[in-house]
Design a protein around this motif. Structure first.
Motif: not given
Ligand SMILES: O=C(O)CCC(=O)C(=O)O
Ligand SMILES: [Fe+2]
Length: 353
Positions: A52-55, A77-83, A268-273
């Motif tokens: 969990v990331i606090d924006i 670790s997983c390429g995604c997080f909850m914001s 939020i997840n990372v995309g290929d770009q």
């Protein structure tokens, strides 16, 4: 003859998943995986421990360093997080959910006013069929280009519910602020210059919204809401269903369920770009959506991609003697990406050196 030349024209007139369900029709075989889908039963898969990331902490000078470190480990670790504390109120997010649900609940003839054209992705519809052996996703969707604003095609934008357009505009305007903060923090987390990803992202970055609707499926053991894929974006921001889970991420060759216990967090997840720009320091995670036989599910994914005219390649600071450049230079990745997606392949493989 024409069928062979333009198979997509014929096939894409197929019924929406919602129509199949409403008419109680036996779904055609192209929605089913031969050997079944493993691990669809909710209880059979582990839950992903979502970072969990606090924006707001990413932008405040006193907390930024610590939160950027958290972001770094989340993405590695997983390429995604909850914001959370992202600046969008829960009330407003529920309005986004509500107009989405209202749109999909409209009579079919009303939704068909926004139908996508046979050879286009934008608009309301189901999978574009590109080959005979393609397995279709158990979902109907509304896909809209939101930015740059001069590329909006309002013929695809619903007029009902009445507030739909305004809410989508407001929602994505708010998301832009988050994208900027996250792309800067991602760069900082790799000790790169703050704006190096943002500069490639550009002033005319592309924002595409995909409203997904997953009707209950009679055979959740045999079909998927969305086949395994990674997003072609720089980052994707997902507003999940509040009550029905379904999204799963692949981590260390194992599927993990995404929990839904934070209804006002944005995933939020990372995309290929971003994988390309970061020279593989960040990996774009593979994910899928499973179906269930009882409850419908909706989600809203906003794909935030660099300006298609910009060259996307590993940024200078991410390439060194010890870490050579791993990806080729690409332009307009999203268009290339789409063909691969429908065929169940990963486009990132095509740009690896
Ligand atoms: O339905 C979801 O939660 C995720 C949707 C997704 O992965 C996508 O639209 O690319
Ligand atoms: Fe996705």
């Amino acid at each position: 003859m024409a069928d062979n030349l333009f198979p997509t024209k014929i096939e894409s007139k197929s019924k929406s998943v919602q129509e199949l369900v409403m008419n109680n029709e036996e779904p055609p075989g192209n929605y089913f995986y031969e050997g079944g889908v493993n691990g669809v039963l909710e209880s059979s898969l582990p839950v992903l421990e979502m970072p969990v990331i606090d924006i707001s902490r990413l932008t405040s000078p006193s907390t930024s360093r610590e939160e950027v470190e958290k972001l770094h480990s989340a993405l590695i670790s997983c390429g995604c997080f909850m914001s959370i504390n992202h600046g969008i109120t829960g009330v407003f997010l529920d309005q986004v959910r509500s107009v989405t649900a209202q749109f999909f609940a409209l009579p079919m003839e009303e939704k068909l006013k926004c139908s996508r054209a046979v050879d286009s992705r934008e608009g309301y519809g189901n999978d574009m069929i590109l080959s005979e052996d393609q397995i279709l996703d158990w979902t109907d969707r509304l896909y809209l280009i939101v930015s740059p604003e001069d590329q909006r095609q309002f013929k695809f934008w619903p007029e009902k519910p009445e507030s739909f357009r305004e809410i989508l505009h407001e929602y994505t305007t708010k998301l832009k602020v988050i994208v900027e903060v996250v792309l800067k923090a991602m760069a900082r987390s790799l000790n790169l210059e703050d704006n190096c990803f943002l500069d490639k992202y550009g002033e005319r970055a592309l924002m595409q919204a995909r409203f997904n609707f997953f009707p209950p499926c009679p055979r959740p053991d045999r079909s998927l809401g969305l086949k395994p894929h990674a997003d072609g974006s720089a980052i994707t921001i997902v507003l999940q269903d509040k009550e029905v889970e379904g999204l799963q991420f692949l981590k260390d060759d194992q599927w993990f369920r995404v929990p839904i216990q934070l209804p006002h967090a944005l995933l939020i997840n990372v995309g290929d770009q971003s994988e390309v720009m970061s020279n593989g320091f960040f990996k774009s995670p593979v994910h899928r959506v499973v179906t269930n036989s009882e409850r419908e599910r909706t989600s809203v994914a906003v794909f935030c991609s660099p300006d298609p005219d910009n060259d996307i390649e590993p940024v200078d600071g991410a390439v060194s003697e010890t870490r050579p450049r791993l990806y080729k230079k690409v332009q307009d990745y999203g268009s290339k990406y789409f063909q691969y997606y429908q065929k169940g392949k990963r486009p990132i493989e095509a740009v690896k050196i």
